[in-house]
Scaffold this motif. Structure first.
Motif, mmCIF file in Angstrom:
data_model
loop_
_atom_site.group_PDB
_atom_site.id
_atom_site.type_symbol
_atom_site.label_atom_id
_atom_site.label_comp_id
_atom_site.label_asym_id
_atom_site.label_seq_id
_atom_site.Cartn_x
_atom_site.Cartn_y
_atom_site.Cartn_z
ATOM 1 N N ILE A 18 0.840 -1.206 0.000
ATOM 2 C CA ILE A 18 0.000 0.000 0.000
ATOM 3 C C ILE A 18 0.871 1.251 0.000
ATOM 4 C CG2 ILE A 18 -1.602 1.366 1.381
ATOM 5 C CD1 ILE A 18 -2.806 -1.295 2.347
ATOM 6 N N THR A 24 -3.099 1.665 -7.299
ATOM 7 C CA THR A 24 -3.302 3.037 -7.779
ATOM 8 C C THR A 24 -4.755 3.469 -7.712
ATOM 9 O OG1 THR A 24 -3.347 2.071 -9.981
ATOM 10 C CG2 THR A 24 -1.310 3.129 -9.289
ATOM 11 N N THR A 25 -5.646 2.490 -7.759
ATOM 12 C CA THR A 25 -7.061 2.846 -7.759
ATOM 13 C C THR A 25 -7.571 3.192 -6.369
ATOM 14 O OG1 THR A 25 -7.650 0.531 -7.499
ATOM 15 C CG2 THR A 25 -7.541 1.393 -9.737
ATOM 16 N N LYS A 26 -6.702 3.070 -5.376
ATOM 17 C CA LYS A 26 -7.128 3.270 -3.983
ATOM 18 C C LYS A 26 -8.102 2.187 -3.535
ATOM 19 C CE LYS A 26 -4.756 7.006 -3.916
ATOM 20 N NZ LYS A 26 -3.358 6.745 -3.607
ATOM 21 N N LYS A 27 -8.205 1.186 -4.359
ATOM 22 C CA LYS A 27 -9.075 0.081 -3.957
ATOM 23 C C LYS A 27 -8.281 -1.218 -3.977
ATOM 24 C CE LYS A 27 -13.357 -2.310 -4.962
ATOM 25 N NZ LYS A 27 -14.511 -2.479 -5.840
ATOM 26 N N PHE A 67 -10.810 -0.042 0.771
ATOM 27 C CA PHE A 67 -10.198 1.146 0.191
ATOM 28 C C PHE A 67 -9.075 1.676 1.056
ATOM 29 C CE2 PHE A 67 -14.625 0.744 -0.826
ATOM 30 C CZ PHE A 67 -14.664 0.896 -2.202
ATOM 31 N N ILE A 68 -8.173 2.365 0.407
ATOM 32 C CA ILE A 68 -7.063 2.970 1.124
ATOM 33 C C ILE A 68 -7.470 4.358 1.591
ATOM 34 C CG2 ILE A 68 -4.683 3.765 0.913
ATOM 35 C CD1 ILE A 68 -4.349 1.651 -1.297
ATOM 36 N N ASN A 69 -7.179 4.646 2.835
ATOM 37 C CA ASN A 69 -7.456 5.972 3.366
ATOM 38 C C ASN A 69 -6.525 6.975 2.675
ATOM 39 O OD1 ASN A 69 -7.708 8.314 4.814
ATOM 40 N ND2 ASN A 69 -7.575 7.348 6.819
ATOM 41 N N PRO A 70 -7.089 7.848 1.845
ATOM 42 C CA PRO A 70 -6.243 8.751 1.067
ATOM 43 C C PRO A 70 -5.414 9.669 1.957
ATOM 44 C CG PRO A 70 -8.547 9.389 0.942
ATOM 45 C CD PRO A 70 -8.509 8.072 1.625
#
Lengths: 243, 243
Positions: A18, A24-27, A67-70
């Motif tokens: 991560i 890259t899609t944050k998913k 999802f990744i916490n932006p």
DNA sequence: TCCAAAAATTGGACCGTATCAATTTTAAAA
DNA sequence: TTTTAAAATTGATACGGTCCAATTTTTGGA
């Protein structure tokens, strides 16, 4: 050497990926695929991911995905709140600060009824009573009174007690002190508090008391720390949905 | 109405039994027996117990059993800032005494530098400033100041601000506030503190401040509670060695 | 009686399955 | 095209099992 646990290995690897920006899609891929690529069961995969959720790195939405916490990628330093609250970690672990310690009292006493309760001892057990004054930059900051069962640390000496007991435990027993139950409050100061911590009579004192546990769950020490109220700082993450 | 989850039901019941003092030996039955009596699988039993471990109520020793944390039963303080009751913004309870809330101030201001940091905002963002006085038995106990980004909650009204913001978020946005970074310290009191909380000029004030996060990791609110130092009590379970 | 070895107990890790609930995607209908 | 209903996706809960490691208890021999 302890073989690394599967879920920790997976957790670390996923975290690394991560941070490397591999998603890259944050998913993230769904749990089933991930467990397949890591060749672990879905339960283990969940366990690994749950840790990252707790750390605020990822979050899950049922039916949608993970999802990744932006914000985490954007400014990771903002997620390290530790910097703000050196209060306690400092007194737990000897992390490189110029701290000194003066031994005020050191003796062996029979475990009181209260201590028996708290440390799971019997009437025949004895404990060290260790009273220390901790100094930071030569200024007295903490009056600490701790009780440790003899049978856990039969080889303790005053010299050791003056420095870091926790690292001593690690060296001698190969165990770490990594969990504690703490209670924090503020109360009127005693004459001794006022004297040692330079408090005016009407000023209160901060008190942090708690039980420290070894890796294996053994209650290791009961300790009370009294400090100038301005030094009473504590920060922590709280999960609100656990009641 | 959502049917209660099995592990939560078990967790709550076990917790209740512990607090009722049903386990006089300070030792719980083993996991297998417990899961049998509760008629649930061992995994579910473990899950229930794990929550109590995290709350510092019990601790486990492999090979030995599960034990009750003696400190937990003792020293139950006036306020418990735990779980959901950690109510900076919301419900906090005070031993069943009736609590009221008075709205002192409600306005929209540009985000200060500090708020921009903590809430991940930019210079052009605005926040609500909500200041409330909480009373227990008609006595002022807490001065609370909260900041919420407008863009997260564009529809907030003073009426809502006076009652429950958290449940409002849940209703309107379908999101929950489930994590917070909480920090505690004590500092010299201001004139307002002294006035509202009946402190003498030299006496300090207790401060608990928190950043609250939504499910997806978005910081939702920054809040500060100022209270008489005698009311500043906090119990927590600390894990020191986490990755 | 005392001590060491063996057995039983107890929590931890990991696996795999079935079912459900929330969400998204697809397909069908208007 | 838009709307609606069905299907697929995805995470959550719960079950139950196997094996292992740490600890305690029991047992058998000196």
């Amino acid at each position: 050497m302890m073989t690394e646990l599967v879920y920790r290995r997976v957790m670390r690897d996923l975290k690394k990926r991560i941070l490397n920006g591999e998603f890259t899609t944050k998913k993230l891929p769904d749990e089933r695929s991930l467990s397949a690529t890591y060749q672990v069961s879905r339960s283990t995969m969940k366990r690994a991911m749950e840790i990252l959720v707790d750390q605020g790195i990822i979050f899950k939405k049922r039916g949608a995905g993970t999802f990744i916490n932006p914000l985490y990628l954007k400014d990771r330093s903002a997620f390290r709140y530790e910097g703000k609250n050196l209060g306690i970690t400092d007194s737990f672990q000897a992390n490189g600060k110029p701290t000194k310690s003066r031994l005020l009292d050191y003796r062996v006493i029979p475990a009181t009824a209260e201590l028996q309760q708290e440390l799971f001892l019997t009437e025949s057990d004895f404990v060290y009573e260790i009273k220390r004054l901790r100094l930071v930059a030569d200024k007295p900051v903490i009056i600490e009174t701790g009780y440790i069962p003899i049978k856990i640390l039969p080889t303790l000496t005053p010299a050791v007690a003056q420095s870091s007991i926790f690292s001593y435990v690690q060296d001698v027993q190969g165990q770490t002190v990594n969990r504690a139950f703490l209670s924090i409050h503020v109360q009127p100061s005693t004459a001794e508090d006022q004297d040692l911590l330079h408090l005016k009579p009407i000023e209160p004192v901060g008190v942090m008391s708690g039980i420290f546990f070894l890796d294996d769950g053994t209650p290791f020490e009961v300790s009370t720390m009294r400090l100038h109220y301005r030094d009473l700082k504590y920060g922590t993450f709280v999960n609100l949905n656990e009641d």
